[in-house]
Motif scaffolding. Structure first.
Motif, PDB file in Angstrom:
ATOM      1  N   ASP A  44       0.820  -1.215   0.000  1.00 26.04           N
ATOM      2  CA  ASP A  44       0.000   0.000   0.000  1.00 26.04           C
ATOM      3  C   ASP A  44       0.850   1.259   0.000  1.00 26.04           C
ATOM      4  N   SER A  45       2.082   1.177   0.493  1.00 23.95           N
ATOM      5  CA  SER A  45       2.924   2.369   0.513  1.00 23.95           C
ATOM      6  C   SER A  45       3.215   2.861  -0.894  1.00 23.95           C
ATOM      7  N   SER A  46       3.125   1.951  -1.890  1.00 24.57           N
ATOM      8  CA  SER A  46       3.354   2.347  -3.275  1.00 24.57           C
ATOM      9  C   SER A  46       2.280   3.303  -3.773  1.00 24.57           C
ATOM     10  N   LEU A  47       1.127   3.276  -3.107  1.00 25.94           N
ATOM     11  CA  LEU A  47       0.035   4.119  -3.559  1.00 25.94           C
ATOM     12  C   LEU A  47       0.265   5.581  -3.207  1.00 25.94           C
ATOM     13  N   GLY A  48       1.070   5.852  -2.195  1.00 24.93           N
ATOM     14  CA  GLY A  48       1.303   7.228  -1.794  1.00 24.93           C
ATOM     15  C   GLY A  48       0.179   7.743  -0.908  1.00 24.93           C
ATOM     16  N   LYS A  49       0.386   8.921  -0.350  1.00 20.88           N
ATOM     17  CA  LYS A  49      -0.565   9.471   0.613  1.00 20.88           C
ATOM     18  C   LYS A  49      -1.926   9.783   0.005  1.00 20.88           C
ATOM     19  N   ARG A  50      -1.955  10.028  -1.308  1.00 22.07           N
ATOM     20  CA  ARG A  50      -3.229  10.381  -1.929  1.00 22.07           C
ATOM     21  C   ARG A  50      -4.200   9.212  -1.974  1.00 22.07           C
ATOM     22  N   TYR A  51      -3.704   7.975  -1.878  1.00 26.46           N
ATOM     23  CA  TYR A  51      -4.551   6.813  -2.113  1.00 26.46           C
ATOM     24  C   TYR A  51      -4.718   5.899  -0.892  1.00 26.46           C
ATOM     25  N   THR A  52      -3.697   5.803  -0.055  1.00 28.06           N
ATOM     26  CA  THR A  52      -3.679   4.746   0.960  1.00 28.06           C
ATOM     27  C   THR A  52      -4.871   4.800   1.902  1.00 28.06           C
ATOM     28  N   GLY A  53      -5.145   5.964   2.496  1.00 29.83           N
ATOM     29  CA  GLY A  53      -6.236   6.075   3.456  1.00 29.83           C
ATOM     30  C   GLY A  53      -7.584   5.772   2.847  1.00 29.83           C
ATOM     31  N   PRO A  54      -7.973   6.467   1.767  1.00 30.88           N
ATOM     32  CA  PRO A  54      -9.271   6.173   1.138  1.00 30.88           C
ATOM     33  C   PRO A  54      -9.381   4.739   0.639  1.00 30.88           C
ATOM     34  N   LEU A  55      -8.279   4.190   0.130  1.00 33.73           N
ATOM     35  CA  LEU A  55      -8.319   2.824  -0.380  1.00 33.73           C
ATOM     36  C   LEU A  55      -8.614   1.852   0.757  1.00 33.73           C
ATOM     37  N   HIS A  56      -7.991   2.056   1.908  1.00 36.13           N
ATOM     38  CA  HIS A  56      -8.226   1.190   3.061  1.00 36.13           C
ATOM     39  C   HIS A  56      -9.691   1.261   3.481  1.00 36.13           C
ATOM     40  N   ASP A  57     -10.253   2.472   3.522  1.00 33.91           N
ATOM     41  CA  ASP A  57     -11.660   2.624   3.914  1.00 33.91           C
ATOM     42  C   ASP A  57     -12.580   1.883   2.950  1.00 33.91           C
ATOM     43  N   ASP A  58     -12.305   1.991   1.652  1.00 34.62           N
ATOM     44  CA  ASP A  58     -13.170   1.329   0.680  1.00 34.62           C
ATOM     45  C   ASP A  58     -13.007  -0.174   0.706  1.00 34.62           C
ATOM     46  N   ARG A  59     -11.830  -0.655   1.044  1.00 34.73           N
ATOM     47  CA  ARG A  59     -11.669  -2.108   1.162  1.00 34.73           C
ATOM     48  C   ARG A  59     -12.540  -2.651   2.284  1.00 34.73           C
ATOM     49  N   LEU A  60     -12.702  -1.882   3.343  1.00 34.05           N
ATOM     50  CA  LEU A  60     -13.612  -2.290   4.416  1.00 34.05           C
ATOM     51  C   LEU A  60     -15.057  -2.253   3.926  1.00 34.05           C
ATOM     52  N   ARG A  61     -15.403  -1.202   3.178  1.00 31.19           N
ATOM     53  CA  ARG A  61     -16.777  -1.076   2.678  1.00 31.19           C
ATOM     54  C   ARG A  61     -17.113  -2.176   1.679  1.00 31.19           C
ATOM     55  N   MET A  62     -16.113  -2.732   1.004  1.00 33.93           N
ATOM     56  CA  MET A  62     -16.373  -3.795   0.035  1.00 33.93           C
ATOM     57  C   MET A  62     -16.919  -5.052   0.703  1.00 33.93           C
ATOM     58  N   ASN A  63     -16.755  -5.149   2.015  1.00 31.66           N
ATOM     59  CA  ASN A  63     -17.287  -6.289   2.768  1.00 31.66           C
ATOM     60  C   ASN A  63     -18.659  -5.986   3.376  1.00 31.66           C
ATOM     61  N   SER A  64     -19.236  -4.860   2.996  1.00 30.40           N
ATOM     62  CA  SER A  64     -20.522  -4.465   3.553  1.00 30.40           C
ATOM     63  C   SER A  64     -21.609  -5.462   3.165  1.00 30.40           C
ATOM     64  N   ILE A  65     -22.579  -5.648   4.058  1.00 31.39           N
ATOM     65  CA  ILE A  65     -23.711  -6.527   3.734  1.00 31.39           C
ATOM     66  C   ILE A  65     -24.658  -5.852   2.746  1.00 31.39           C
ATOM     67  N   ASP A  66     -24.512  -4.535   2.585  1.00 32.89           N
ATOM     68  CA  ASP A  66     -25.323  -3.806   1.611  1.00 32.89           C
ATOM     69  C   ASP A  66     -24.631  -3.908   0.253  1.00 32.89           C
ATOM     70  N   PRO A  67     -25.219  -4.622  -0.712  1.00 32.51           N
ATOM     71  CA  PRO A  67     -24.541  -4.842  -1.999  1.00 32.51           C
ATOM     72  C   PRO A  67     -24.240  -3.541  -2.749  1.00 32.51           C
ATOM     73  N   LYS A  68     -25.083  -2.532  -2.592  1.00 32.04           N
ATOM     74  CA  LYS A  68     -24.854  -1.263  -3.280  1.00 32.04           C
ATOM     75  C   LYS A  68     -23.598  -0.579  -2.753  1.00 32.04           C
ATOM     76  N   ILE A  69     -23.438  -0.576  -1.426  1.00 30.16           N
ATOM     77  CA  ILE A  69     -22.248   0.023  -0.814  1.00 30.16           C
ATOM     78  C   ILE A  69     -21.002  -0.725  -1.251  1.00 30.16           C
ATOM     79  N   GLY A  74     -16.087  -0.964  -4.532  1.00 27.04           N
ATOM     80  CA  GLY A  74     -15.240  -1.682  -5.481  1.00 27.04           C
ATOM     81  C   GLY A  74     -14.893  -0.831  -6.693  1.00 27.04           C
ATOM     82  N   LYS A  75     -15.869  -0.064  -7.185  1.00 22.12           N
ATOM     83  CA  LYS A  75     -15.617   0.821  -8.324  1.00 22.12           C
ATOM     84  C   LYS A  75     -14.594   1.896  -7.957  1.00 22.12           C
TER      85      LYS A  75
END
Length: 228
Positions: A44-69, A74-75
């Protein structure tokens, strides 16, 4: 998906040399995108500061029970990974990849003025498209048309090979730019899209690239279980 690029079916080469140059660049860009992707996926360090934090948050959201979220997360992850990959694809990085594969010092023309002298020995040099001056090796003013391909390669005979980076879902979009104006110009001898997100860690080619890049944290392809 195994394809690394999308050939858009244009072959207007006026010489075999022009064709050789275009396909050398096609192979270079495919390889460069794979290496850039491996660097991004490796840590993840390769992503740089612009990506790492938001990417981590979205990876958590990808496991949401709400398919739309989960779908929207994922997009966004794919979009950020695509941008992170393209961050690696600087003129210096591309020139290095070409030189390592084919030898010699390929010319990047971004710093050369429109009327700069074009030495025939520099045919095959490239331009990362942007506004402003460009040398006569690149005759088409894509920028003013609002239909810019990402990479342009001068073939030295008044024609160019053009390449665009894209995701799987947008494959073929270069045909659509400004009603086909990019590819409709007869001075475009060849065009292809380089796919940035057609692979994952279990893709054999990507697994091999990751293992070569960081063998301690990435097993060789024959040690990775197949997709079930």
């Amino acid at each position: 998906m195994k394809e690394r690029s999308v050939n858009l079916g244009i072959n207007r080469f006026s010489s075999s040399k022009g064709g050789d140059i275009a396909f050398q660049w096609l192979r270079t860009l495919e390889s460069a995108v794979m290496l850039a992707g491996a660097k991004v996926l490796n840590t993840d360090s390769s992503l740089g500061k612009r990506y790492t934090g938001p990417l981590h948050d979205d990876r958590l959201r990808m496991n949401s029970i709400d398919p739309k979220i989960a779908l929207e997360a994922g997009k966004r992850e794919a979009m950020r990974l695509g941008h992170a990959i393209e961050d690696w694809l600087t003129p210096e990085f591309l020139a290095q990849q070409y030189n390592e594969r084919y030898g010699g010092a390929v010319q990047c023309w971004n710093a050369v003025r429109r009327r700069g002298q074009v030495d025939a020995g520099n045919v095959g040099g490239f331009l990362v498209e942007r506004s402003g001056e460009r040398p006569s090796l690149f005759p088409i003013d894509f920028y003013s048309a609002g239909a810019r391909p990402d990479i342009r390669v001068g073939l030295g005979d008044g024609t160019e090979a053009v390449f665009d980076f894209t995701t799987v879902g947008k494959a073929g979009h270069l045909w659509e730019k400004i009603g086909g104006k990019v590819l409709g110009d007869k001075r475009v001898a060849f065009a292809a899209e380089i796919v940035t997100l057609a692979w994952h860690r279990r893709d054999p080619a990507m697994a091999a690239m990751l293992h070569k890049l960081d063998p301690e944290h990435n097993p060789p392809p024959n040690k990775i279980p197949p997709l079930g």
